[in-house]
Design a protein around this motif. Structure first.
Motif, PDB file in Angstrom:
ATOM      1  N   THR A  54       0.805  -1.214   0.000  1.00 38.73           N
ATOM      2  CA  THR A  54       0.000   0.000   0.000  1.00 38.73           C
ATOM      3  C   THR A  54       0.840   1.266   0.000  1.00 38.73           C
ATOM      4  O   THR A  54       1.754   1.413   0.813  1.00 38.73           O
ATOM      5  N   ASN A  55       0.552   2.168  -0.927  1.00 39.33           N
ATOM      6  CA  ASN A  55       1.131   3.507  -0.917  1.00 39.33           C
ATOM      7  C   ASN A  55       0.427   4.301   0.178  1.00 39.33           C
ATOM      8  O   ASN A  55      -0.801   4.318   0.224  1.00 39.33           O
ATOM      9  N   GLN A  56       1.193   4.970   1.018  1.00 39.22           N
ATOM     10  CA  GLN A  56       0.622   5.777   2.097  1.00 39.22           C
ATOM     11  C   GLN A  56       1.309   7.145   2.127  1.00 39.22           C
ATOM     12  O   GLN A  56       1.981   7.515   3.092  1.00 39.22           O
ATOM     13  N   SER A  57       1.136   7.887   1.029  1.00 40.46           N
ATOM     14  CA  SER A  57       1.783   9.198   0.913  1.00 40.46           C
ATOM     15  C   SER A  57       1.215  10.227   1.880  1.00 40.46           C
ATOM     16  O   SER A  57       1.805  11.294   2.063  1.00 40.46           O
ATOM     17  N   GLY A  58       0.106   9.920   2.532  1.00 42.41           N
ATOM     18  CA  GLY A  58      -0.423  10.813   3.558  1.00 42.41           C
ATOM     19  C   GLY A  58       0.571  11.051   4.685  1.00 42.41           C
ATOM     20  O   GLY A  58       0.546  12.091   5.340  1.00 42.41           O
ATOM     21  N   ILE A  59       1.491  10.108   4.888  1.00 38.76           N
ATOM     22  CA  ILE A  59       2.544  10.289   5.894  1.00 38.76           C
ATOM     23  C   ILE A  59       3.479  11.412   5.440  1.00 38.76           C
ATOM     24  O   ILE A  59       3.755  12.352   6.202  1.00 38.76           O
ATOM     25  N   CYS A  93       4.545   2.197   1.603  1.00 37.39           N
ATOM     26  CA  CYS A  93       5.441   3.258   1.168  1.00 37.39           C
ATOM     27  C   CYS A  93       4.954   4.552   1.802  1.00 37.39           C
ATOM     28  O   CYS A  93       3.838   4.996   1.509  1.00 37.39           O
ATOM     29  N   PRO A  94       5.784   5.197   2.647  1.00 36.75           N
ATOM     30  CA  PRO A  94       5.376   6.430   3.310  1.00 36.75           C
ATOM     31  C   PRO A  94       5.713   7.685   2.504  1.00 36.75           C
ATOM     32  O   PRO A  94       5.468   8.792   2.964  1.00 36.75           O
ATOM     33  N   HIS A  95       6.281   7.504   1.331  1.00 35.96           N
ATOM     34  CA  HIS A  95       6.820   8.620   0.554  1.00 35.96           C
ATOM     35  C   HIS A  95       5.765   9.309  -0.314  1.00 35.96           C
ATOM     36  O   HIS A  95       4.765   8.709  -0.682  1.00 35.96           O
ATOM     37  N   GLY A  96       6.059  10.536  -0.679  1.00 35.31           N
ATOM     38  CA  GLY A  96       5.228  11.287  -1.605  1.00 35.31           C
ATOM     39  C   GLY A  96       5.629  10.980  -3.035  1.00 35.31           C
ATOM     40  O   GLY A  96       6.674  10.378  -3.288  1.00 35.31           O
ATOM     41  N   PRO A  97       4.813  11.421  -4.001  1.00 37.06           N
ATOM     42  CA  PRO A  97       5.065  11.102  -5.403  1.00 37.06           C
ATOM     43  C   PRO A  97       6.368  11.671  -5.958  1.00 37.06           C
ATOM     44  O   PRO A  97       6.912  11.143  -6.920  1.00 37.06           O
ATOM     45  N   ASP A  98       6.907  12.713  -5.343  1.00 43.68           N
ATOM     46  CA  ASP A  98       8.132  13.336  -5.857  1.00 43.68           C
ATOM     47  C   ASP A  98       9.359  13.044  -5.006  1.00 43.68           C
ATOM     48  O   ASP A  98      10.393  13.698  -5.161  1.00 43.68           O
ATOM     49  N   ASP A  99       9.262  12.066  -4.109  1.00 41.45           N
ATOM     50  CA  ASP A  99      10.371  11.783  -3.192  1.00 41.45           C
ATOM     51  C   ASP A  99      11.488  10.939  -3.800  1.00 41.45           C
ATOM     52  O   ASP A  99      12.539  10.789  -3.189  1.00 41.45           O
ATOM     53  N   CYS A 101      11.663   7.672  -4.281  1.00 39.45           N
ATOM     54  CA  CYS A 101      11.880   6.370  -3.649  1.00 39.45           C
ATOM     55  C   CYS A 101      11.753   5.255  -4.691  1.00 39.45           C
ATOM     56  O   CYS A 101      11.349   5.489  -5.820  1.00 39.45           O
ATOM     57  N   THR A 102      12.070   4.043  -4.272  1.00 35.03           N
ATOM     58  CA  THR A 102      11.922   2.890  -5.165  1.00 35.03           C
ATOM     59  C   THR A 102      10.747   2.008  -4.751  1.00 35.03           C
ATOM     60  O   THR A 102      10.499   0.983  -5.379  1.00 35.03           O
ATOM     61  N   CYS A 103      10.032   2.429  -3.690  1.00 34.06           N
ATOM     62  CA  CYS A 103       8.949   1.570  -3.194  1.00 34.06           C
ATOM     63  C   CYS A 103       7.562   1.999  -3.661  1.00 34.06           C
ATOM     64  O   CYS A 103       6.660   1.171  -3.696  1.00 34.06           O
ATOM     65  N   ARG A 104       7.380   3.239  -4.018  1.00 34.58           N
ATOM     66  CA  ARG A 104       6.036   3.732  -4.353  1.00 34.58           C
ATOM     67  C   ARG A 104       5.546   3.119  -5.659  1.00 34.58           C
ATOM     68  O   ARG A 104       6.169   3.240  -6.699  1.00 34.58           O
ATOM     69  N   LYS A 105       4.379   2.451  -5.570  1.00 36.51           N
ATOM     70  CA  LYS A 105       3.775   1.920  -6.787  1.00 36.51           C
ATOM     71  C   LYS A 105       3.481   3.087  -7.729  1.00 36.51           C
ATOM     72  O   LYS A 105       3.061   4.125  -7.258  1.00 36.51           O
ATOM     73  N   PRO A 106       3.766   2.992  -9.012  1.00 38.42           N
ATOM     74  CA  PRO A 106       3.885   1.783  -9.834  1.00 38.42           C
ATOM     75  C   PRO A 106       5.252   1.087  -9.820  1.00 38.42           C
ATOM     76  O   PRO A 106       5.424   0.076 -10.489  1.00 38.42           O
ATOM     77  N   PRO A 108       8.058  -1.396  -8.333  1.00 34.57           N
ATOM     78  CA  PRO A 108       7.772  -2.675  -7.673  1.00 34.57           C
ATOM     79  C   PRO A 108       8.432  -2.884  -6.309  1.00 34.57           C
ATOM     80  O   PRO A 108       8.411  -3.985  -5.779  1.00 34.57           O
ATOM     81  N   GLY A 109       8.946  -1.824  -5.684  1.00 37.95           N
ATOM     82  CA  GLY A 109       9.674  -1.991  -4.429  1.00 37.95           C
ATOM     83  C   GLY A 109       8.895  -2.659  -3.306  1.00 37.95           C
ATOM     84  O   GLY A 109       9.448  -3.485  -2.568  1.00 37.95           O
ATOM     85  N   LEU A 110       7.625  -2.316  -3.157  1.00 42.98           N
ATOM     86  CA  LEU A 110       6.821  -2.952  -2.105  1.00 42.98           C
ATOM     87  C   LEU A 110       6.644  -4.440  -2.379  1.00 42.98           C
ATOM     88  O   LEU A 110       6.651  -5.260  -1.456  1.00 42.98           O
ATOM     89  N   LEU A 111       6.506  -4.782  -3.648  1.00 46.02           N
ATOM     90  CA  LEU A 111       6.314  -6.188  -4.003  1.00 46.02           C
ATOM     91  C   LEU A 111       7.598  -6.980  -3.810  1.00 46.02           C
ATOM     92  O   LEU A 111       7.560  -8.127  -3.356  1.00 46.02           O
ATOM     93  N   THR A 112       8.739  -6.369  -4.116  1.00 49.84           N
ATOM     94  CA  THR A 112      10.000  -7.080  -3.874  1.00 49.84           C
ATOM     95  C   THR A 112      10.262  -7.216  -2.379  1.00 49.84           C
ATOM     96  O   THR A 112      10.838  -8.212  -1.938  1.00 49.84           O
ATOM     97  N   GLU A 113       9.802  -6.245  -1.582  1.00 45.78           N
ATOM     98  CA  GLU A 113       9.890  -6.388  -0.120  1.00 45.78           C
ATOM     99  C   GLU A 113       9.081  -7.605   0.332  1.00 45.78           C
ATOM    100  O   GLU A 113       9.541  -8.402   1.161  1.00 45.78           O
ATOM    101  N   ILE A 114       7.876  -7.743  -0.198  1.00 46.45           N
ATOM    102  CA  ILE A 114       7.033  -8.899   0.137  1.00 46.45           C
ATOM    103  C   ILE A 114       7.721 -10.187  -0.297  1.00 46.45           C
ATOM    104  O   ILE A 114       7.796 -11.155   0.471  1.00 46.45           O
ATOM    105  N   ARG A 115       8.244 -10.212  -1.517  1.00 44.70           N
ATOM    106  CA  ARG A 115       8.956 -11.401  -2.022  1.00 44.70           C
ATOM    107  C   ARG A 115      10.086 -11.794  -1.066  1.00 44.70           C
ATOM    108  O   ARG A 115      10.199 -12.954  -0.657  1.00 44.70           O
ATOM    109  N   ASP A 116      10.909 -10.815  -0.700  1.00 46.09           N
ATOM    110  CA  ASP A 116      12.070 -11.097   0.157  1.00 46.09           C
ATOM    111  C   ASP A 116      11.640 -11.515   1.564  1.00 46.09           C
ATOM    112  O   ASP A 116      12.201 -12.451   2.137  1.00 46.09           O
ATOM    113  N   THR A 117      10.643 -10.828   2.124  1.00 43.67           N
ATOM    114  CA  THR A 117      10.167 -11.149   3.473  1.00 43.67           C
ATOM    115  C   THR A 117       9.593 -12.563   3.539  1.00 43.67           C
ATOM    116  O   THR A 117       9.806 -13.280   4.516  1.00 43.67           O
TER     117      THR A 117
END
Length: 183
Positions: A54-59, A93-99, A101-106, A108-117
């Motif tokens: 889940t993207n959570q840019s509200g943070i 992903c706690p980041h905003g759209p312009d940060d 990062c490598t995790c914000r969808k689209p 695949p960082g969050l998905l690779t985190e899930i894969r690795d975990t």
């Protein structure tokens, strides 16, 4: 050992719970779809592993903090557990759209985190269920089968799929996908 085709990755807002253009900023604003909670339980009971990306840019935007997000996710786990299901991992992903990062969808960082975990070599053949184009783009980038639900922003996203070149199965909600997958 977990097999990729037995992994279902879910977006949160619009798939598991009601979405809001004003963001889900508190536990009081988090309203799960009862059929989604039950769908997760049905997947678990059928031997599937379920995770959330889940993207959570509200943070980043200062609308809420990590403590509030943790309380929402704890409630989500409790609802799923009470229904007889399990969420094996929740990646956010706690980041905003312009940060940058490598995790914000689209991406695949969050998905690779899930894969690795979860100890998988690959996500090829797993399922990515979302209501937005970026959910499906993240999933297809790592070999997931893209699934669009029409809840949340899904009905609007449906019109964008063909121009984005994504061939996704479409369902009215998470429960409809679960019916099909387990059918």
């Amino acid at each position: 050992m977990l097999q990729a085709d037995k992994l279902v990755i879910l977006d949160r807002d619009g798939v598991i719970n009601e979405d809001s253009d004003a963001y889900i900023k508190s536990l009081a604003e988090w309203h799960p779809y009862p059929s989604a909670i039950e769908g997760i339980a049905r997947l678990t009971k059928a031997g599937f592993t379920v995770a959330v990306a889940t993207n959570q840019s509200g943070i980043a935007r200062g609308y809420y903090d990590e403590t509030t997000l943790a309380a929402i996710h704890e409630a989500m786990h409790e609802h799923v557990n009470q229904a007889g299901g399990k969420l094996s991992h929740v990646a956010h992903c706690p980041h905003g759209p312009d940060d940058g990062c490598t995790c914000r969808k689209p991406l695949p960082g969050l998905l690779t985190e899930i894969r690795d975990t979860l100890g998988l070599d690959s996500l090829e053949g797993s399922w990515m269920v979302g209501d937005s184009l970026r959910d499906l783009q993240a999933g297809t980038a790592v070999g997931c089968h893209p699934i669009l639900v029409r809840t949340g922003k899904g009905s609007n996203t449906e019109q964008l799929l063909s121009q984005a070149g994504i061939d996704a199965r479409r369902f009215d909600d998470l429960s409809g996908f679960v019916d099909w997958l387990l059918g």
